[in-house]
Design a protein around this motif. Structure first.
Motif, PDB file in Angstrom:
ATOM      1  N   ALA A 148       0.836  -1.194   0.000  1.00 60.14           N
ATOM      2  CA  ALA A 148       0.000   0.000   0.000  1.00 60.14           C
ATOM      3  C   ALA A 148       0.870   1.244   0.000  1.00 60.14           C
ATOM      4  N   GLY A 149       0.368   2.273  -0.684  1.00 61.11           N
ATOM      5  CA  GLY A 149       1.001   3.584  -0.643  1.00 61.11           C
ATOM      6  C   GLY A 149       0.355   4.434   0.430  1.00 61.11           C
ATOM      7  N   VAL A 150       1.118   4.758   1.476  1.00 58.72           N
ATOM      8  CA  VAL A 150       0.613   5.524   2.614  1.00 58.72           C
ATOM      9  C   VAL A 150       1.431   6.804   2.696  1.00 58.72           C
ATOM     10  N   GLY A 151       0.917   7.868   2.124  1.00 60.29           N
ATOM     11  CA  GLY A 151       1.651   9.121   2.117  1.00 60.29           C
ATOM     12  C   GLY A 151       2.963   8.981   1.357  1.00 60.29           C
ATOM     13  N   PRO A 152       4.106   9.278   1.987  1.00 61.63           N
ATOM     14  CA  PRO A 152       5.396   9.162   1.302  1.00 61.63           C
ATOM     15  C   PRO A 152       6.009   7.773   1.373  1.00 61.63           C
ATOM     16  N   LYS A 153       5.308   6.785   1.912  1.00 60.71           N
ATOM     17  CA  LYS A 153       5.886   5.464   2.115  1.00 60.71           C
ATOM     18  C   LYS A 153       5.139   4.399   1.336  1.00 60.71           C
ATOM     19  N   VAL A 154       5.887   3.342   0.995  1.00 60.06           N
ATOM     20  CA  VAL A 154       5.323   2.122   0.421  1.00 60.06           C
ATOM     21  C   VAL A 154       5.456   1.039   1.485  1.00 60.06           C
ATOM     22  N   GLU A 155       4.339   0.543   1.978  1.00 60.40           N
ATOM     23  CA  GLU A 155       4.337  -0.395   3.100  1.00 60.40           C
ATOM     24  C   GLU A 155       3.760  -1.732   2.668  1.00 60.40           C
ATOM     25  N   VAL A 156       4.306  -2.807   3.230  1.00 60.61           N
ATOM     26  CA  VAL A 156       3.867  -4.169   2.937  1.00 60.61           C
ATOM     27  C   VAL A 156       3.211  -4.740   4.189  1.00 60.61           C
ATOM     28  N   TYR A 157       2.001  -5.293   4.009  1.00 60.50           N
ATOM     29  CA  TYR A 157       1.229  -5.822   5.123  1.00 60.50           C
ATOM     30  C   TYR A 157       0.884  -7.288   4.875  1.00 60.50           C
ATOM     31  N   LYS A 158       0.678  -8.012   5.980  1.00 58.52           N
ATOM     32  CA  LYS A 158       0.162  -9.371   5.904  1.00 58.52           C
ATOM     33  C   LYS A 158      -0.981  -9.511   6.900  1.00 58.52           C
ATOM     34  N   LEU A 159      -1.866 -10.461   6.635  1.00 59.06           N
ATOM     35  CA  LEU A 159      -3.039 -10.680   7.462  1.00 59.06           C
ATOM     36  C   LEU A 159      -2.780 -11.841   8.409  1.00 59.06           C
ATOM     37  N   VAL A 160      -2.684 -11.545   9.712  1.00 57.43           N
ATOM     38  CA  VAL A 160      -2.481 -12.545  10.755  1.00 57.43           C
ATOM     39  C   VAL A 160      -3.788 -12.683  11.518  1.00 57.43           C
TER      40      VAL A 160
END
Length: 404
Positions: A148-160
């Motif tokens: 996901a693009g969150v403001g100035p960052k590209v973040e990677v998430y996983k569903l636990v």
């Protein structure tokens, strides 16, 4: 005198929803209301892997709790699920910090039989949500994870289980507007700083930088362009241009050791493209089993078009035809513009460098069919091909467009 309450003008507040429609009747299956002042910005259907937390590790005697491994880090992969991932942002004005949410809805379909016959029922259920310190402007699937693009960052998430956990992040300069993925590769487009190319390493959950375009560019959308083993990058900007980027060898001059995405083609469309969709091209049975994808795009003024890759032999036949058709065609053109000047790339800076011309105006090539027989044979002779062979190349492009 004070105005009567009945005479006061009504006050309206915008309300945003996430709606699920049936694909056959377009009936609303379910609608989920967002919070006040919250708007949906990005949405995508994808397959997300679901993880389960393993049992708590036994603490080593005499060891501080700070050294204990995280339960989320030792999670176990269960199964993939079809998810609808939604990114939102709160519209509270410039004097408030920007916030957003990442929502994951599970989409399921149930089939059965009743006295009236077979039926299909669709359901949408909110599985997990996470408050973020920024508006979620783009979402994409990455090998079972969500990037996901969150403001100035590209973040990677996983569903636990029912919780969204951040695994890794990387900075995309100012504001991320578009994210595209292909296998383990991530392409992030920035509002003012062009595109960045990254690689996801699942072994240590890291997002690693590979290359980027160092020239300023106001990007609207970006996507990968695949033709067999060749992969390029397409980006659209606010001047109505399409740019073609390639990752080159470190020994190439001006490549900054291979960390620079070099521009090998540019074309002016006159419209701003805000959406790019990569679609596989159906191949004939005799063709080699190599992946070939076309990029279909939509513009903010209602236009529709495509970027279709061709092999080197076809490019050598089609490329020389474009400048010859500028002066050879006798029919009326749209608005009477000259294709050579109108399709010229509109650079944002004076020092913009372009190292090739690998984008051809397909609309100009179609004028070949409007020439008389003598001109078609003469032009084909100059290009050392037959008129039938050249027309066959144009028919192949039309077959790809007929997909829609």
């Amino acid at each position: 005198d004070e105005l009567d309450g009945d005479r006061m003008p009504p006050v309206f507040n915008e309300k945003h929803e996430v709606r699920l429609y049936r694909p056959d009747t377009w009936e609303i299956v379910k609608q989920v209301s967002l919070k006040p002042l919250e708007a949906g910005i990005a949405v995508k259907s994808m397959v997300v892997d679901v993880y389960k937390m393993s049992s708590a590790p036994q603490q080593t005697q005499g060891r501080n709790d700070e050294g204990a491994p995280s339960l989320f880090a030792s999670s176990v992969k269960l199964r993939p699920k079809n998810m609808l991932v939604v990114g939102t942002g709160y519209l509270k004005g410039e004097d408030c910090n920007t916030r957003g949410r990442l929502l994951m809805f599970e989409i399921s379909k149930q089939e059965g039989y009743t006295e009236g016959g077979a039926f299909k029922a669709y359901q949408m259920q909110l599985i997990a949500e996470k408050e973020l310190k920024g508006a979620v402007s783009a979402v994409a699937s990455l090998q079972g994870y969500v990037v996901a693009g969150v403001g100035p960052k590209v973040e990677v998430y996983k569903l636990v289980e029912d919780e969204i956990v951040c695994c890794s992040f990387s900075f995309a300069h100012l504001f991320c507007v578009s994210i595209a993925t292909m296998k383990h590769y991530v392409l992030a487009a920035d509002m003012f700083k062009s595109v960045s190319f990254m690689y996801w390493r699942d072994r240590n959950k890291s997002l690693n930088f590979l290359a980027r375009d160092y020239e300023p560019l106001v990007v609207y959308a970006s996507e990968f362009l695949v033709h067999g083993e060749d992969v390029s990058i397409i980006a659209s900007d606010d001047n109505g241009n399409l740019s073609l980027f390639n990752l080159v060898e470190p020994s190439t001059p001006d490549s900054r050791g291979g960390s620079r995405l070099m521009v090998y083609g540019g074309l002016h469309l006159g419209s701003r493209i805000n959406s790019l969709l990569r679609v596989g091209i159906p191949l004939p049975p005799s063709a080699p089993p190599a992946p070939q994808h076309a990029l279909f795009f939509a513009t903010i003024d209602g236009g529709f078009g495509a970027v279709i890759p061709v092999d080197a032999a076809s490019f050598r036949r089609l490329g020389p035809a474009a400048p010859r058709l500028v002066g050879a065609a006798t029919g009326a053109r749209y608005t009477g513009v000259n294709p050579r000047e109108y399709r010229s790339f509109r650079a944002q800076t004076e020092g913009h460098q372009m190292f090739g011309k690998r984008l051809i105006d397909g609309q100009l090539l179609e004028e070949f069919e409007g020439l008389d027989g003598a001109k078609r044979r003469e032009m084909a002779r100059q290009m050392q091909v037959s008129p039938e062979e050249f027309s066959g190349q144009l028919k192949h492009l039309h077959r790809v467009l007929m997909r829609f």
